[in-house]
Design a protein around this motif. Structure first.
Motif, PDB file in Angstrom:
ATOM      1  N   GLY A 185       0.801  -1.218   0.000  1.00  0.00           N
ATOM      2  CA  GLY A 185       0.000   0.000   0.000  1.00  0.00           C
ATOM      3  C   GLY A 185       0.829   1.261   0.000  1.00  0.00           C
ATOM      4  O   GLY A 185       0.424   2.287  -0.562  1.00  0.00           O
ATOM      5  N   ALA A 186       2.029   1.229   0.642  1.00  0.00           N
ATOM      6  CA  ALA A 186       2.883   2.422   0.668  1.00  0.00           C
ATOM      7  C   ALA A 186       3.318   2.819  -0.734  1.00  0.00           C
ATOM      8  O   ALA A 186       3.397   4.008  -1.066  1.00  0.00           O
ATOM      9  CB  ALA A 186       4.108   2.155   1.546  1.00  0.00           C
ATOM     10  N   ASP A 188       0.267   4.476  -2.434  1.00  0.00           N
ATOM     11  CA  ASP A 188       0.040   5.828  -1.915  1.00  0.00           C
ATOM     12  C   ASP A 188       1.105   6.798  -2.405  1.00  0.00           C
ATOM     13  O   ASP A 188       0.835   7.983  -2.613  1.00  0.00           O
ATOM     14  CB  ASP A 188       0.020   5.801  -0.389  1.00  0.00           C
ATOM     15  N   GLY A 205       0.054   8.029  -5.723  1.00  0.00           N
ATOM     16  CA  GLY A 205      -1.333   8.466  -5.839  1.00  0.00           C
ATOM     17  C   GLY A 205      -2.202   7.526  -6.636  1.00  0.00           C
ATOM     18  O   GLY A 205      -3.116   7.969  -7.355  1.00  0.00           O
ATOM     19  N   PRO A 223      -6.058  -0.052  -4.709  1.00  0.00           N
ATOM     20  CA  PRO A 223      -5.152  -0.586  -3.677  1.00  0.00           C
ATOM     21  C   PRO A 223      -4.200  -1.633  -4.263  1.00  0.00           C
ATOM     22  O   PRO A 223      -4.551  -2.361  -5.191  1.00  0.00           O
ATOM     23  CB  PRO A 223      -6.114  -1.218  -2.660  1.00  0.00           C
ATOM     24  N   ASP A 275      -2.696  -4.206  -2.300  1.00  0.00           N
ATOM     25  CA  ASP A 275      -2.568  -4.913  -1.031  1.00  0.00           C
ATOM     26  C   ASP A 275      -2.409  -6.416  -1.218  1.00  0.00           C
ATOM     27  O   ASP A 275      -2.579  -7.187  -0.279  1.00  0.00           O
ATOM     28  CB  ASP A 275      -3.797  -4.641  -0.163  1.00  0.00           C
ATOM     29  N   ALA A 317       6.827  10.159   0.395  1.00  0.00           N
ATOM     30  CA  ALA A 317       6.339   9.585  -0.863  1.00  0.00           C
ATOM     31  C   ALA A 317       7.487   9.190  -1.775  1.00  0.00           C
ATOM     32  O   ALA A 317       7.473   8.124  -2.394  1.00  0.00           O
ATOM     33  CB  ALA A 317       5.423  10.586  -1.565  1.00  0.00           C
TER      34      ALA A 317
END
Length: 740
Positions: free
Chosen positions: A385-386, A389, A392, A396, A398, A647
């Motif tokens: 997930g990092a 993110d 952007g 997901p 995951d 990020a």
């Protein structure tokens, strides 16, 4: 009305000459019992097997029983021998027309005899021939269409047989039924060659030249045959000894008679032959997420600039060079002569779940190596997930867990002991597929095909997959993407485009939807815990153990069990496993067991080693002459780094990190040599409100003790005293009070 479909009342009967095939095994009846039958295998073993009537009824309803009536009857065997294994229902072409002609004339003769219009004598047959031809033609028209221009006399319905021939056809039908109408006319004719044996030998030798990677044409082979025969004829003066040149068609037929697979292998290679002739079956039979994971490497078809503006923007130049990023001015440094290329291609090591077609791991590196393979295996077990993110992404990422089986080729990165040992520690089975046979890893190869056809053409600097496709394009000159841009594009394409595109192998379902419903139905094996992550993916080195504990990259680790081991065994060095993504604890081995030892500074839980070194470097750069670093200042720097580069550094986690023993020793010697980490003492106001007091030593959280070798303290950093209300110890500045 009985609407049940029971098999209890069904009963099959078999004759003593019948051959019964059950699930591919042939039997013949041995005896019948009250509950079923006993059958004997039709082979040399003579084994017997019992079948109940219920079992036979069930197998029959499933279409798994075949009965050949009177198969072992001598008369039936004679008929099979005459039929040469030909099925009457499968007849076609000329054999069918001959068969229908015979049967039509026989049936017409039988009908006329029954109607007392004709007798089975030569005179009566010849007198009734006109009527016989008409009836036979009418019967034959129901089975085969009228013949064309190339109909032979044996197939022409208008060609009436002689009376003797008709009586012979009737006798064969009476003796063998319809099988008597079969003939062997298709086996007639000369089957050999009329070529001179020496000519055939010369032609055969030259035809073998067709099996070449030079790919000669049939015309060239024919010309070689002509030249070879003319060369042979020159050695013979008499005309009778000269050999004739075969025709072009003869040579072409000889070439076409070659084994097609052998021709494809010789002219185009084994891979092309396997691709053309290998049978297509149902493919992999996988039903669960991570049941089978395929991994492979791909040299990305995109040329990028070897520089970065955001990713690891706070790293030193040496650390950037370790990642393959060159710094401005390197091309002038003799140490990097020939290495400071500004543009190049990256190697992507990727993993895909075969059941869902989800990409479950990716690592970028300058070249294929074992560390990239190990980092990829770790990424499979990590929630990504990092990464999503950081760029952007709208979907997901995951997909994670412990895979059941990993399949890879025989590349050196995957054959390394470190990679295979990590897989064994996780309890993951691994399979090394045969080199040069990409079909054994078809899922990941097909995914890379999508990377080449859909992802790479979207980017500037696309290098194309072949010279013909490249044309006059110059990818090196068109390269405009930095590593940051390329990583961003790669992650967004995989997460938001590839995972949300309907996949043919999933029946039109998208990979992300396939993961959702299959993981809900079957679940996945959870990832390993922190200790197992350190043992499988961590870096191992030997460190000195003393009363202060163990120091790794300037971080102190201490525990009561470790000190007990020190008092009893007096070891000089111990094996330590630490994970670059979390320096909050390490695993220390004493005896045959690994023990978890936490860091004295509890705030380092979950902090990456790269973030820690970057924070230490920034704090030290602020006061380069001091050898005592304030832990509070380092923690503030860690927070600032995470806030500024969170990020960018998350996206940079896609790149291979170098934490070899050589680098660790270099960092400890260059950056952390002579450094003492101390905990700042907090001052608090006294009860009467006048001044500040120092808390008792028992109330302090001490992160590090003073080393045994005395160190001359450096001058403390000056700090402004605005609004603090602290009485300065010097008329010029306030000092930070440190624990001695």
């Amino acid at each position: 009305m009985d609407l049940s479909f029971t098999t209890e009342n069904s009963r099959y009967a078999f004759g003593s000459f019948d051959r019964v095939t059950v699930d591919g095994s042939t039997f013949r009846l041995h005896m019948e019992t009250e509950v079923g039958v006993v059958m004997t295998r039709d082979d040399d073993t003579g084994f017997s097997r019992q079948f109940s009537h219920q079992d036979l009824s069930r197998l029959g309803s499933l279409g798994r029983i075949r009965v050949e009536r009177n198969y072992f009857n001598p008369e039936a065997a004679r008929k099979r021998q005459l039929a040469h294994g030909v099925s009457l229902s499968a007849l076609s072409g000329r054999p069918l027309r001959r068969f229908v002609r015979k049967d039509a004339y026989c049936q017409a003769a039988i009908d006329m005899h029954r109607e007392k219009l004709m007798k089975f004598t030569d005179a009566s047959i010849e007198a009734s021939m006109d009527m016989l031809v008409g009836r036979a033609a009418q019967l034959a028209s129901k089975h085969v269409p009228a013949g064309g221009m190339n109909v032979l006399p044996s197939e022409n319905m208008g060609e009436a047989p002689s009376a003797r021939t008709l009586r012979r056809w009737l006798a064969e039908r009476n003796d063998l039924n319809l099988i008597g109408h079969l003939d062997n006319m298709d086996r007639r004719g000369w089957r050999g060659t009329r070529l001179d044996p020496e000519v055939a030998a010369i032609m055969h030798e030259e035809v073998q030249g067709y099996l070449s990677r030079d790919k000669p044409t049939m015309q060239q082979i024919y010309e070689n045959v002509v030249l070879a025969i003319h060369e042979r004829n020159e050695h013979y003066t008499e005309e009778n000894d000269h050999l004739s040149v075969p025709s072009r068609e003869t040579v072409r037929r000889a070439i076409r008679a070659l084994d097609p697979f052998r021709v494809e292998v010789a002219r185009n290679g084994e891979a092309a032959a396997r691709k053309r002739f290998r049978p297509v079956l149902n493919g992999l039979d996988v039903t669960r997420p991570l049941e089978r994971v395929e991994i492979d490497e791909w040299t990305v078809d995109v040329s990028t600039l070897l520089e970065s503006t955001n990713i690891y923007g706070m790293l030193s130049d040496d650390e950037k060079r370790q990642l393959g990023l060159y710094i401005k001015g390197d091309e002038k440094d003799p140490r990097y002569k020939g290495k400071a290329k500004r543009r190049d291609r990256w190697t992507l090591t990727a993993a895909i779940c075969c059941a869902t077609r989800c990409i479950v791991g990716m690592v970028l590196s300058r070249s294929a190596n074992s560390e990239a393979a190990v980092q990829l295996l770790q990424m499979i077990t990590t929630n990504k997930g990092a990464w999503a993110d950081a760029v952007g992404a709208l979907t997901p990422w995951d997909m994670h867990g412990t895979p059941e089986l990993i399949v890879f080729d025989g590349g050196s990165a995957f054959k390394s002991m470190r990679f295979r040992m990590a897989a064994e520690e996780l309890g993951v089975m691994w399979e090394m597929a045969m080199n040069g046979v990409p079909e054994n890893r078809g899922t990941i190869e097909r995914a890379f095909g999508s990377f080449r056809s859909d992802f790479a053409p979207r980017l500037s600097g696309h290098t194309f997959s072949s010279i013909m496709e490249k044309g006059d394009a110059d990818p090196e000159k068109r390269a405009a993407l930095t590593l940051d841009d390329f990583t961003f594009a790669l992650l967004r394409w995989v997460i938001d485009i590839y995972h949300n595109t309907p996949h043919h192998g999933l029946g039109g379902e998208t990979p992300v939807k396939a993961w959702r419903h299959l993981s809900k139905l079957h679940g996945v094996t959870p990832p390993p815990d922190a200790k197992m992550m350190r043992l499988c993916f961590g870096q191992e080195r030997e460190y000195r153990l003393d009363k202060t504990g163990i120091t790794v990259l300037g971080v102190r680790y201490q525990s009561e069990e470790m000190q007990t081991y020190l008092r009893r065994e007096h070891p000089e060095k111990v094996s330590v496993r630490w994970h670059p993504k979390d320096i909050g604890a390490v695993s220390v081995k004493w005896g045959k067991t690994w023990y978890s030892v936490p860091a004295l500074d509890t705030s380092l839980q979950g902090v990456a080693a790269q973030t820690w070194l970057t924070a230490v470097r920034h704090v030290r750069d602020a006061n380069p002459k001091s050898n005592r670093l304030d832990n509070v200042a380092v923690r503030d720097a860690i927070t600032a780094i995470k806030a500024r580069n969170e990020a960018a550094m998350a996206a940079a986690g896609l790149n291979l990190e170098d934490w070899s023993e050589k680098r660790c020793a270099k960092e400890e010697k260059k950056l952390l040599a002579g450094i003492e980490f101390v905990e700042r003492k907090e001052l608090r106001q006294v009860k009467d409100g006048l001044g500040m007091e120092i808390p008792a030593s028992s109330e302090l959280t001490v992160a590090a003790e003073k080393p045994s070798t005395p160190v001359t303290p450096a001058k403390p950093a000056k700090r402004a005293a605005k609004g603090r209300g602290v009485t300065p110890t010097s008329p010029k500045s306030n000092m930070t009070i440190e624990e001695d």
